[in-house]
Write an enzyme that holds these catalytic residues in place. Structure first.
Site, PDB file in Angstrom:
ATOM      1  N   CYS A  11       0.866  -1.184   0.000  1.00 47.26           N
ATOM      2  CA  CYS A  11       0.000   0.000   0.000  1.00 47.26           C
ATOM      3  C   CYS A  11       0.901   1.233   0.000  1.00 47.26           C
ATOM      4  CB  CYS A  11      -1.004  -0.009   1.160  1.00 47.26           C
ATOM      5  SG  CYS A  11      -0.332   0.254   2.814  1.00 47.26           S
ATOM      6  N   ASN A  14       2.386   1.690   4.121  1.00 44.54           N
ATOM      7  CA  ASN A  14       2.692   0.434   4.806  1.00 44.54           C
ATOM      8  C   ASN A  14       2.433   0.512   6.307  1.00 44.54           C
ATOM      9  OD1 ASN A  14       5.565  -1.709   5.399  1.00 44.54           O
ATOM     10  ND2 ASN A  14       3.536  -2.345   4.791  1.00 44.54           N
ATOM     11  N   CYS A  16      -1.310   0.735   7.242  1.00 46.17           N
ATOM     12  CA  CYS A  16      -2.721   0.368   7.415  1.00 46.17           C
ATOM     13  C   CYS A  16      -3.082  -0.901   6.648  1.00 46.17           C
ATOM     14  CB  CYS A  16      -3.655   1.506   6.970  1.00 46.17           C
ATOM     15  SG  CYS A  16      -3.581   2.992   7.992  1.00 46.17           S
ATOM     16  N   ARG A  17      -3.262  -0.777   5.343  1.00 43.53           N
ATOM     17  CA  ARG A  17      -3.804  -1.885   4.555  1.00 43.53           C
ATOM     18  C   ARG A  17      -2.822  -3.031   4.364  1.00 43.53           C
ATOM     19  NH1 ARG A  17      -5.381   1.650  -0.448  1.00 43.53           N
ATOM     20  NH2 ARG A  17      -3.445   2.610   0.261  1.00 43.53           N
ATOM     21  N   SER A  18      -1.611  -2.737   3.894  1.00 50.31           N
ATOM     22  CA  SER A  18      -0.689  -3.849   3.609  1.00 50.31           C
ATOM     23  C   SER A  18      -0.222  -4.564   4.877  1.00 50.31           C
ATOM     24  CB  SER A  18       0.489  -3.410   2.729  1.00 50.31           C
ATOM     25  OG  SER A  18       1.197  -2.336   3.272  1.00 50.31           O
ATOM     26  N   ASP A 128      -8.245   3.299   1.409  1.00 50.26           N
ATOM     27  CA  ASP A 128      -7.281   3.685   2.436  1.00 50.26           C
ATOM     28  C   ASP A 128      -8.046   4.287   3.611  1.00 50.26           C
ATOM     29  OD1 ASP A 128      -5.231   4.626   4.006  1.00 50.26           O
ATOM     30  OD2 ASP A 128      -4.180   5.619   2.361  1.00 50.26           O
TER      31      ASP A 128
END
Length: 159
Positions: A11, A14, A16-18, A128
């Protein structure tokens, strides 16, 4: 015996999402008998948060689901493109940024959208949640858990 599958989640920052996908997929693999068949990591397309733990709000959401929190933020490198078998970007910007690191297009075939593994065909990106409010982190985790389940199933035939 299969060769180790190397998967990188990607993401922007690096945090939150990934890292959430890294944590969720790692936990799924750890609960199986195939923990040693995978190398799982995450990275970001910018280095603004390098060395940071996942965002506190994402950590809270992961803890509510009893998913162990692992990893520190780092930036995607050209070496990652070579080493990992599959690089799963959370949105089109991340996908394009990763492909831009590879102007000769040697590794473009292994850079894909994570949403390709989500069961809802209307999901084309993982939003995001960083600047969002309310249940954004929960929604993102719902999408990530769904995608990680399908991702794991896609490897199950080989395992």
């Amino acid at each position: 015996v299969i060769s180790m599958k190397k998967i990188l989640f990607l993401c922007m920052g690096n945090i939150c999402r990934s890292p959430a996908a890294h944590c969720v997929f790692q936990e799924r693999v750890n609960q199986s008998s195939h923990a040693n068949d995978f190398l799982i990591d995450s990275a970001g397309t910018i280095n603004y948060h390098s060395g940071s733990a996942p965002d506190g709000r994402m950590q809270d959401a992961l803890r509510r689901r009893k998913i162990p929190i692992i990893g520190k933020s780092r930036t995607l490198t050209i070496n990652d493109l070579e080493v990992f078998d599959l690089i799963l970007a959370m949105d089109h910007d991340n996908l394009n940024d990763a492909k831009a690191l590879d102007p000769e297009q040697k590794w473009h075939d292994k850079i894909k959208l994570f949403s390709n593994y989500c069961t809802d065909p209307l999901v084309t990106e993982i939003p995001d949640p960083y600047y969002g409010y309310g249940d954004g982190f929960e929604l993102v985790l719902d999408l990530i858990e769904d995608g990680c389940k399908q991702l794991y199933e896609s490897f199950n035939k080989e395992l």
